[in-house]
Design a protein around this motif. Sequence first.
Motif, PDB file in Angstrom:
ATOM      1  N   LEU A  87      -6.084  -0.655   7.501  1.00 28.34           N
ATOM      2  CA  LEU A  87      -6.313  -2.099   7.615  1.00 28.34           C
ATOM      3  C   LEU A  87      -5.835  -2.849   6.381  1.00 28.34           C
ATOM      4  N   ALA A  88      -5.697  -2.144   5.258  1.00 28.98           N
ATOM      5  CA  ALA A  88      -5.385  -2.793   3.992  1.00 28.98           C
ATOM      6  C   ALA A  88      -3.894  -3.039   3.831  1.00 28.98           C
ATOM      7  N   SER A  89      -3.565  -4.013   2.975  1.00 31.01           N
ATOM      8  CA  SER A  89      -2.163  -4.304   2.637  1.00 31.01           C
ATOM      9  C   SER A  89      -1.770  -3.418   1.452  1.00 31.01           C
ATOM     10  N   ILE A  90      -1.164  -2.278   1.745  1.00 31.26           N
ATOM     11  CA  ILE A  90      -0.906  -1.282   0.697  1.00 31.26           C
ATOM     12  C   ILE A  90       0.527  -0.758   0.742  1.00 31.26           C
ATOM     13  N   HIS A  91       1.412  -1.463   1.429  1.00 29.23           N
ATOM     14  CA  HIS A  91       2.786  -0.971   1.590  1.00 29.23           C
ATOM     15  C   HIS A  91       3.464  -0.721   0.253  1.00 29.23           C
ATOM     16  N   GLY A  92       3.370  -1.694  -0.667  1.00 32.64           N
ATOM     17  CA  GLY A  92       4.031  -1.570  -1.966  1.00 32.64           C
ATOM     18  C   GLY A  92       3.508  -0.415  -2.788  1.00 32.64           C
ATOM     19  N   LYS A  93       2.195  -0.266  -2.824  1.00 36.45           N
ATOM     20  CA  LYS A  93       1.604   0.820  -3.605  1.00 36.45           C
ATOM     21  C   LYS A  93       1.934   2.179  -3.004  1.00 36.45           C
ATOM     22  N   LEU A  94       1.977   2.244  -1.685  1.00 39.00           N
ATOM     23  CA  LEU A  94       2.310   3.520  -1.045  1.00 39.00           C
ATOM     24  C   LEU A  94       3.753   3.921  -1.334  1.00 39.00           C
ATOM     25  N   LYS A  95       4.632   2.926  -1.428  1.00 40.86           N
ATOM     26  CA  LYS A  95       6.033   3.216  -1.717  1.00 40.86           C
ATOM     27  C   LYS A  95       6.175   3.879  -3.087  1.00 40.86           C
TER      28      LYS A  95
ATOM     29  N   GLN B  25      -7.316 -11.129   2.165  1.00 39.98           N
ATOM     30  CA  GLN B  25      -6.809  -9.949   2.854  1.00 39.98           C
ATOM     31  C   GLN B  25      -7.428  -8.697   2.243  1.00 39.98           C
ATOM     32  N   LEU B  26      -7.303  -7.612   2.958  1.00 38.44           N
ATOM     33  CA  LEU B  26      -7.936  -6.367   2.544  1.00 38.44           C
ATOM     34  C   LEU B  26      -7.006  -5.542   1.665  1.00 38.44           C
ATOM     35  N   VAL B  27      -7.600  -4.906   0.654  1.00 37.59           N
ATOM     36  CA  VAL B  27      -6.879  -3.959  -0.190  1.00 37.59           C
ATOM     37  C   VAL B  27      -7.770  -2.725  -0.370  1.00 37.59           C
TER      38      VAL B  27
END
Length: 424
Positions: free
Chosen positions: A332-340, A285-287
Amino acid sequence: MIEQLLKRENLNRAYVKVVRNQGAGGVDGLQVSDLKDFLRDHGSVLIESVRSGSYQPQPIKGVAIPKSNGKTRLLGVPTVADRVLQQALTQVLEPLFEPDFRPFSYGFRPGRNAQQAVIQAQAYINEGYQYIVDIDLKNFFDEVDHVLLLNLIYKRVKCKMTLCLLRRYLRAPILLEGKLHKRRKGVPQGAPLSPLLSNILLHELDKELEKRNLRYVRYADDFSVYVGSKKAARRVGNGIFKYLRDRLHLPINREKSGIRRPVNFELLGYGFVSSYEKGSKGKYQLVVSRKKWESLKAMIKTITRKTIPMTFDERVQRLNWLIRGWINYFKLASIHGKLKKLDEWVRNRLRYCIWHHWKKPDRKRKNLIRLGVDQNAAYAWSRTRLGGWRVAQSPILGTTVTIARLKSRGYFSLVEYYLLHRSS
């Protein structure tokens, strides 16, 4: 073709695009805001000189732009008048070459973008082509061979006047530290013509890669090839190196080039990590790359630095512009946790700015009371010896300068914006 270039409709389109793009002035000091008056007074003379073949482009201004690694990138800034003519030239050349450009070339092309390149790379990797030949062209825009490039253009463009004008743009000297330097190779990065010219030259590379039945992704001079084994990656890498050196006369940056595995590979700011979803063994997956996170935090720090003189509304507006642009690119990246986590940090930065702006103890006390704090607590906090950053993270501001209150002043949560736009 020179008459197509000089058509009023084509020149007007070019003018609108140059004005929209803004940018700095060139060696003559003329700014984009001066362009309309300049063309009204001198436009007819300019057009006639191009038509007669007597037009000579002015030198380009060399500007060193700092890079994230501490080095600099040299940009070439043409005068605003030359930018209009270059844009007009681009508009008549592009329809000739664009139809033949390959589908896996994504940079500076209509209807194509960096996200499409990243999605294609991810598809290759998830199909099992997990040995990546990552090649970095050394100072590509400074190394383009003029003779080779002009010969490629001549195959499609037979207008002598157009070719002459193009050659003059390529050979225009560059002004560096007050001195003019001749240019016998390279296309000035920052000029309207440069993206198209780079694609014309590297289209030859695309054709060679397809001839060898290779899976690749190219975004301007940033390209990578995807194969199924280390042995194949070595063979392909050596072959591409020789082709670039012998046929296109382009050097490779050996330090930045090599054979990568997905977890060690980055493309256009994105990274790749193993997917932990059920049934996704061997998938990635993308980060967002570490450098891009650091860059975002540095920009947020600048905007939310308490000592920078700006109103809270201006600060929030600039912050929202940054957030929207960054998330639209990296959605496109999986960044939900870091954004929180980043959201919490940003809100505390804003609270710190508010606390600093209140300055005097009496003003702090009165504002805390207005926000619902009882008088005794407001008095105690207004006289606290704690530093501003500690206060910003304390319950006294967390329960008064709430998320709802920040939103009422225009603040937009990173997480909410991400979730809202990720599916779009």
